[in-house]
Design an enzyme around this catalytic site. Structure first.
Site, PDB file in Angstrom:
ATOM      1  N   GLN A 124       0.802  -1.221   0.000  1.00  0.00           N
ATOM      2  CA  GLN A 124       0.000   0.000   0.000  1.00  0.00           C
ATOM      3  C   GLN A 124       0.839   1.277   0.000  1.00  0.00           C
ATOM      4  O   GLN A 124       0.340   2.344  -0.323  1.00  0.00           O
ATOM      5  CB  GLN A 124      -0.942  -0.007   1.206  1.00  0.00           C
ATOM      6  CG  GLN A 124      -1.950  -1.150   1.128  1.00  0.00           C
ATOM      7  CD  GLN A 124      -2.877  -1.167   2.322  1.00  0.00           C
ATOM      8  OE1 GLN A 124      -2.606  -1.852   3.300  1.00  0.00           O
ATOM      9  NE2 GLN A 124      -3.960  -0.435   2.263  1.00  0.00           N
ATOM     10  N   HIS A 225       1.081  -9.284   4.181  1.00  0.00           N
ATOM     11  CA  HIS A 225      -0.094  -8.410   4.158  1.00  0.00           C
ATOM     12  C   HIS A 225      -0.676  -8.446   2.728  1.00  0.00           C
ATOM     13  O   HIS A 225      -0.612  -7.479   1.984  1.00  0.00           O
ATOM     14  CB  HIS A 225       0.304  -6.993   4.574  1.00  0.00           C
ATOM     15  CG  HIS A 225      -0.842  -6.123   4.991  1.00  0.00           C
ATOM     16  ND1 HIS A 225      -0.947  -5.525   6.226  1.00  0.00           N
ATOM     17  CD2 HIS A 225      -1.958  -5.736   4.320  1.00  0.00           C
ATOM     18  CE1 HIS A 225      -2.052  -4.805   6.297  1.00  0.00           C
ATOM     19  NE2 HIS A 225      -2.686  -4.922   5.143  1.00  0.00           N
ATOM     20  N   GLU A 271      -5.042 -10.326   8.622  1.00  0.00           N
ATOM     21  CA  GLU A 271      -6.458 -10.449   8.259  1.00  0.00           C
ATOM     22  C   GLU A 271      -6.761 -11.583   7.277  1.00  0.00           C
ATOM     23  O   GLU A 271      -7.213 -11.346   6.151  1.00  0.00           O
ATOM     24  CB  GLU A 271      -6.984  -9.112   7.698  1.00  0.00           C
ATOM     25  CG  GLU A 271      -6.832  -7.960   8.679  1.00  0.00           C
ATOM     26  CD  GLU A 271      -7.636  -6.727   8.285  1.00  0.00           C
ATOM     27  OE1 GLU A 271      -8.227  -6.718   7.198  1.00  0.00           O
ATOM     28  OE2 GLU A 271      -7.680  -5.791   9.099  1.00  0.00           O
ATOM     29  N   GLU A 490      -5.099  -2.621  14.426  1.00  0.00           N
ATOM     30  CA  GLU A 490      -5.463  -1.603  13.440  1.00  0.00           C
ATOM     31  C   GLU A 490      -6.775  -1.003  13.867  1.00  0.00           C
ATOM     32  O   GLU A 490      -7.697  -1.730  14.285  1.00  0.00           O
ATOM     33  CB  GLU A 490      -5.677  -2.203  12.036  1.00  0.00           C
ATOM     34  CG  GLU A 490      -4.447  -2.359  11.197  1.00  0.00           C
ATOM     35  CD  GLU A 490      -4.784  -2.811   9.774  1.00  0.00           C
ATOM     36  OE1 GLU A 490      -5.798  -2.345   9.207  1.00  0.00           O
ATOM     37  OE2 GLU A 490      -4.029  -3.633   9.245  1.00  0.00           O
ATOM     38  N   TRP A 540      -4.310   2.958  12.063  1.00  0.00           N
ATOM     39  CA  TRP A 540      -4.212   2.775  10.610  1.00  0.00           C
ATOM     40  C   TRP A 540      -4.809   3.989   9.935  1.00  0.00           C
ATOM     41  O   TRP A 540      -5.967   4.227  10.087  1.00  0.00           O
ATOM     42  CB  TRP A 540      -4.955   1.518  10.161  1.00  0.00           C
ATOM     43  CG  TRP A 540      -4.773   1.315   8.694  1.00  0.00           C
ATOM     44  CD1 TRP A 540      -5.496   1.896   7.684  1.00  0.00           C
ATOM     45  CD2 TRP A 540      -3.778   0.515   8.051  1.00  0.00           C
ATOM     46  NE1 TRP A 540      -5.019   1.502   6.471  1.00  0.00           N
ATOM     47  CE2 TRP A 540      -3.961   0.660   6.664  1.00  0.00           C
ATOM     48  CE3 TRP A 540      -2.735  -0.308   8.522  1.00  0.00           C
ATOM     49  CZ2 TRP A 540      -3.154   0.014   5.730  1.00  0.00           C
ATOM     50  CZ3 TRP A 540      -1.955  -0.942   7.591  1.00  0.00           C
ATOM     51  CH2 TRP A 540      -2.161  -0.782   6.210  1.00  0.00           C
ATOM     52  N   TRP A 548      -6.347  -0.698  -1.669  1.00  0.00           N
ATOM     53  CA  TRP A 548      -6.789  -1.877  -2.401  1.00  0.00           C
ATOM     54  C   TRP A 548      -7.767  -1.512  -3.523  1.00  0.00           C
ATOM     55  O   TRP A 548      -7.470  -0.612  -4.299  1.00  0.00           O
ATOM     56  CB  TRP A 548      -7.363  -2.917  -1.425  1.00  0.00           C
ATOM     57  CG  TRP A 548      -6.406  -3.185  -0.289  1.00  0.00           C
ATOM     58  CD1 TRP A 548      -6.573  -2.820   1.018  1.00  0.00           C
ATOM     59  CD2 TRP A 548      -5.097  -3.799  -0.346  1.00  0.00           C
ATOM     60  NE1 TRP A 548      -5.474  -3.196   1.774  1.00  0.00           N
ATOM     61  CE2 TRP A 548      -4.559  -3.796   0.969  1.00  0.00           C
ATOM     62  CE3 TRP A 548      -4.331  -4.368  -1.370  1.00  0.00           C
ATOM     63  CZ2 TRP A 548      -3.299  -4.324   1.267  1.00  0.00           C
ATOM     64  CZ3 TRP A 548      -3.085  -4.892  -1.062  1.00  0.00           C
ATOM     65  CH2 TRP A 548      -2.592  -4.876   0.229  1.00  0.00           C
TER      66      TRP A 548
HETATM   67  C1  NOJ Z   1      -7.286  -3.422   7.131  1.00  0.00           C
HETATM   68  C2  NOJ Z   1      -6.194  -3.793   6.190  1.00  0.00           C
HETATM   69  O1  NOJ Z   1      -5.225  -4.530   6.888  1.00  0.00           O
HETATM   70  C3  NOJ Z   1      -5.548  -2.598   5.528  1.00  0.00           C
HETATM   71  O2  NOJ Z   1      -4.714  -3.065   4.523  1.00  0.00           O
HETATM   72  C4  NOJ Z   1      -6.621  -1.664   5.012  1.00  0.00           C
HETATM   73  O3  NOJ Z   1      -6.067  -0.586   4.310  1.00  0.00           O
HETATM   74  C5  NOJ Z   1      -7.433  -1.163   6.188  1.00  0.00           C
HETATM   75  N1  NOJ Z   1      -8.083  -2.291   6.813  1.00  0.00           N
HETATM   76  C6  NOJ Z   1      -8.516  -0.150   5.806  1.00  0.00           C
HETATM   77  O4  NOJ Z   1      -9.445  -0.764   4.997  1.00  0.00           O
END
Ligand code: NOJ
Length: 592
Positions: A124, A225, A271, A490, A540, A548
């Protein structure tokens, strides 16, 4: 271009021995024209010599390059950038012209060993997609799938953090951030997912870790990730196949050995509920597998539990007990829409098919929750006793990405119409969900909505203390393993419509995100005061980044990044100040 011939080639590629320097690895591939991954003696054989560049060209195509591709020296943060914004909060009915400040709640405080910081993830933020020997990941391919990313963007450059990490770390340090949690790019370290190690990637992450330490920021690592090496996906289906287990464990071993002397908090995977539910991958781009769509996430989950647990034990043997290793689970708090027993049952099934899918095996039993087991035993093999033993207890603390909350209820046609009915749209969880209270309770949404690009997210911070207690009571306290407390690994908020704002000063005063952090931190303090063992938290995210499928349209950063400026400058938003303020006021060094 993405024909069966190519996938056959990739099958052959991944099984070959690789050789050469990291940037010049070449692979001899041979494959049958008939589309099988096993060359057939009767089919014509194609012999190719592929280097990493060829793999990029064949599987991805052109890649954008950043304006600057050498490591930035950090610019000292001017003290004027560290002045907090005017306050957002005031008592409900101020009586005079002066706005009274909300006093500190003297019964709240963070324990002295409470840890906190910010998080990000390689794909990201890093950019530098093809640089210094990185191989492609599934997400480099997904960003090329027509209409898959809402703003048609890629992460080829993203925040250019691969070159700007010193700047990023110095800006965290200037705010007093204690932990920087980042992920490693698997296909940077092992460009083909397995085989030769790319020393330039090891050098890069070594320098990133050393820079953190130099600035007094603790580095923390997530191994995976979501950026599965593309070669592994196209060879055996990535997480769909248990073949990934030894490859992941070997990658984990390399990382633990390279960085374990300086990193003590580790996360194996991020996740799994989310990345396993990304299967099946879009058919027109990736190799197809014959596993039925609804079963694919559970094949992935099986590989994840095996890979995570084996990596955990390898990690413990390398790092010893001074380290913590876990994986990051995720999901919102689940509230029954009504007090009917059907809704209570739906809530339990929702826990089982989400958090429980990965938490029950690791924290409670070594195996899936009953309702999940009932479903998966139709198509997955049982874990062996040895595997169950290895899975159970493979975590040192309960790490949860806990952003929000939502209501659950039985399907309109009743739970019985769904359980055991493969054609029901809610099968197999059979739990229906909504973001609004029932009509009898007023029909209001659970809390203010985030950006429309993140429809799953509402500011539902009132539920956080109950949520944290639920996790402690359900998975931490009963666990026979070494698990120590709950960490929110997060949490964060996509400010509504931030991506379409144009005035810098308007973007920086992110009022809803700021109130989210304010109320979330109060909720954690409340939970701690009520006796829940909350051990740490990570916000976060520390910068706007590639969200994404939402590309850059939905923003989670506590720092704005001007993506139209080739220098990609960063600016603190108001929410950053709000977040760190919680620790200034309630932390062990906090003032009065
Ligand atoms: C959780 C994910 O781990 C992360 O990659 C994503 O950007 C955030 N949620 C926000 O959606």
């Amino acid at each position: 271009m993405y024909s069966q011939v190519l996938f056959a080639l990739m099958g052959a590629v991944a099984s070959q021995t690789t050789s050469g320097t990291p940037t010049n690895q070449s692979i001899t591939a041979s494959a049958a024209y008939n589309g099988s991954t096993t060359p057939s003696p009767t089919s014509p054989i194609l012999q190719l010599n592929l280097n990493l560049e060829d793999v990029w060209d064949l599987l991805i195509g052109p890649v954008a390059v950043a304006n600057t591709t050498t490591t930035y020296s950090p610019t000292p943060v001017p003290s004027s950038s560290l002045i907090p914004p005017p306050p957002l909060y005031y008592s409900p009915f101020p009586t005079g012209q002066q706005v009274p400040l909300t006093p500190k709640n003297e019964s709240w405080s963070f324990p002295s060993d409470f840890w906190w910081g910010v998080a990000g993830a390689a794909f990201q933020i890093e950019g530098a997609a093809k640089d210094e020997g990185r191989g492609p990941s599934v997400w480099d391919a997904l960003t090329r799938v027509t209409n898959h990313i809402v703003d048609n963007s890629t992460a080829d450059v993203a925040d250019n953090n691969y070159y700007m990490y010193k700047e990023d770390i110095s800006r965290l340090a200037a705010q007093g951030v204690k932990i920087y949690s980042f992920s490693l790019s698997w296909s940077r370290i092992l460009p083909f997912g397995r085989g030769p190690v790319n020393q330039q990637a090891i050098d890069h992450y070594n320098d990133l870790i050393n820079t953190c330490i130099e600035y007094g920021v603790e580095p923390s690592v997530t191994l995976y990730h979501w950026d599965t090496p593309l070669v592994l996906q196209d060879t055996y289906g990535g997480w769909l196949s248990e073949d990934i287990v030894p490859d992941f464990v070997e990658y984990a071993r390399i990382a633990f050995e390279a960085f374990g002397d300086r990193v003590s908090k580790w996360y194996t995977v991020n996740e799994p509920i989310v990345f396993c539910n990304q299967y099946p991958l879009p058919a027109q781009y990736f190799k197809n597998f014959t596993i039925p769509n609804k079963q694919q996430p559970f094949h992935c989950g099986q590989s994840v539990l095996l890979a995570h647990s084996q990596a955990y034990h390898v990690g413990k043997s390398i790092l010893g007990d001074h380290s913590s290793i876990t994986y990051k689970n995720n999901g919102g708090y689940k509230i029954p829409l009504t007090n009917s027993s059907a809704d209570a049952q739906a809530v339990q099934r929702a826990w089982d098919f989400n958090e429980g899918w990965f938490s029950d095996p690791v924290y409670l039993t070594g195996d899936y929750p009953e309702s999940v087991k009932e479903y998966v035993s139709g198509f997955l093999r049982d874990f062996t006793d040895e595997e169950k033993q290895q899975i159970l207890g493979s975590s040192d603390f309960y790490a949860h990405d806990a952003y929000t909350a939502q209501f659950y209820m039985a399907p309109d046609s009743g739970l019985d119409s769904c359980i055991g009915n493969v054609t029901h749209p809610l099968y197999p969880s059979c739990a229906n969900t909504t973001y609004t209270y029932s009509a009898e309770d007023g029909g209001w949404v659970i809390g203010p909505a985030a950006d429309p690009g993140s429809p799953w997210l509402h500011k539902a911070t009132d539920w956080v203390p109950a949520f944290l207690k639920y996790m402690q009571d359900t998975w931490v306290t009963p666990s026979p393993g070494p698990v120590k407390g709950v960490a929110v690994t997060e949490f964060g908020f996509a400010e509504p419509f931030e991506g379409s704002k144009t005035l810098l000063q308007d973007i920086l005063y992110d009022a809803v995100r700021t109130s989210y952090y304010h109320d979330y931190m109060e909720a954690i303090l409340m939970a701690i005061a009520e006796g829940t063992d909350v051990v740490g938290c990570l916000a976060w995210s520390f910068v706007d980044n590639f969200e994404w499928q939402q590309g850059y349209a939905s923003r989670f950063g506590m720092q704005y990044v001007n993506f139209s400026d080739p220098a990609l400058p960063r600016y603190y938003k108001a929410s950053f100040f709000e977040y760190i303020n919680a620790f200034k006021i309630y932390g062990s060094e906090g003032g009065d």
